[in-house]
Design a protein around this motif. Sequence first.
Motif, mmCIF file in Angstrom:
data_model
loop_
_atom_site.group_PDB
_atom_site.id
_atom_site.type_symbol
_atom_site.label_atom_id
_atom_site.label_comp_id
_atom_site.label_asym_id
_atom_site.label_seq_id
_atom_site.Cartn_x
_atom_site.Cartn_y
_atom_site.Cartn_z
ATOM 1 N N LEU A 68 0.828 -1.208 0.000
ATOM 2 C CA LEU A 68 0.000 0.000 0.000
ATOM 3 C C LEU A 68 0.860 1.254 0.000
ATOM 4 N N GLY A 69 1.907 1.272 0.820
ATOM 5 C CA GLY A 69 2.744 2.460 0.935
ATOM 6 C C GLY A 69 3.732 2.647 -0.198
ATOM 7 N N ALA A 70 4.216 1.548 -0.762
ATOM 8 C CA ALA A 70 5.264 1.633 -1.778
ATOM 9 C C ALA A 70 4.733 1.790 -3.192
ATOM 10 N N TYR A 71 3.508 1.338 -3.433
ATOM 11 C CA TYR A 71 2.993 1.339 -4.798
ATOM 12 C C TYR A 71 1.611 1.981 -4.918
ATOM 13 N N PRO A 72 1.413 3.166 -4.375
ATOM 14 C CA PRO A 72 0.084 3.783 -4.454
ATOM 15 C C PRO A 72 -0.341 4.143 -5.878
ATOM 16 N N GLU A 73 0.608 4.182 -6.790
ATOM 17 C CA GLU A 73 0.242 4.446 -8.187
ATOM 18 C C GLU A 73 -0.663 3.342 -8.735
ATOM 19 N N ARG A 74 -0.561 2.149 -8.159
ATOM 20 C CA ARG A 74 -1.392 1.025 -8.601
ATOM 21 C C ARG A 74 -2.884 1.327 -8.479
ATOM 22 N N PHE A 75 -3.226 2.136 -7.489
ATOM 23 C CA PHE A 75 -4.642 2.478 -7.333
ATOM 24 C C PHE A 75 -4.903 3.942 -7.657
ATOM 25 N N GLY A 76 -4.023 4.545 -8.450
ATOM 26 C CA GLY A 76 -4.268 5.875 -8.983
ATOM 27 C C GLY A 76 -3.896 7.039 -8.093
ATOM 28 N N TRP A 77 -3.083 6.789 -7.088
ATOM 29 C CA TRP A 77 -2.733 7.866 -6.159
ATOM 30 C C TRP A 77 -1.814 8.867 -6.825
ATOM 31 N N ASP A 78 -1.973 10.118 -6.481
ATOM 32 C CA ASP A 78 -1.226 11.222 -7.068
ATOM 33 C C ASP A 78 -0.329 11.833 -5.987
ATOM 34 N N ARG A 79 0.873 12.216 -6.338
ATOM 35 C CA ARG A 79 1.794 12.794 -5.350
ATOM 36 C C ARG A 79 1.328 14.158 -4.828
ATOM 37 N N ARG A 80 0.371 14.764 -5.487
ATOM 38 C CA ARG A 80 -0.165 16.038 -4.990
ATOM 39 C C ARG A 80 -1.125 15.834 -3.818
ATOM 40 N N TYR A 81 -1.586 14.620 -3.623
ATOM 41 C CA TYR A 81 -2.545 14.349 -2.545
ATOM 42 C C TYR A 81 -1.870 14.460 -1.185
ATOM 43 N N LYS A 82 -2.636 14.968 -0.252
ATOM 44 C CA LYS A 82 -2.213 15.019 1.146
ATOM 45 C C LYS A 82 -3.264 14.247 1.928
ATOM 46 N N LEU A 83 -2.817 13.240 2.656
ATOM 47 C CA LEU A 83 -3.737 12.301 3.280
ATOM 48 C C LEU A 83 -3.546 12.233 4.787
ATOM 49 N N ALA A 84 -4.637 12.482 5.522
ATOM 50 C CA ALA A 84 -4.678 12.286 6.973
ATOM 51 C C ALA A 84 -5.589 11.089 7.232
ATOM 52 N N VAL A 85 -5.074 10.102 7.954
ATOM 53 C CA VAL A 85 -5.806 8.867 8.197
ATOM 54 C C VAL A 85 -6.021 8.691 9.693
#
Length: 127
Positions: A68-85
């Motif tokens: 999940l952390g190493a390959y977020p591009e697999r699910f379309g994640w963009d480096r511009r995103y800022k994520l609070a979980v």
Amino acid sequence: MPYECTIESYPDYLRIDVFGKWIPGQEGEDSMRVWGEISQACKGCGQTRILTIWDIPGRLSPVDGYNLGAYPERFGWDRRYKLAVVHLHEERRKDALFVETVANNRGFRVKMFQDEETAKSWLLNSA
């Protein structure tokens, strides 16, 4: 569908509540599917700040966490995103700290929290 999510759009961010049934051994696949849905929602509304609240118990394996952390591009994640979980279950939050480390090392802005107020403050008040 074991994990479901509701998506609410606000002027400054998206809020996603994730909930459902935890099925041991399927955590990585279920999480990846949800993150793909979130990515599509972000693209649809042009939002880059995301607050997620996870009400999913159980553990996340180190292999699933790494993927999940190493390959977020697999699910379309963009480096511009800022994520609070925010993880409402402590065992899942502890496992997610590894995901945070891997994602940050890959140049993604991700941070895990115990409570929504702190998460939202970080999301909206920092660069």
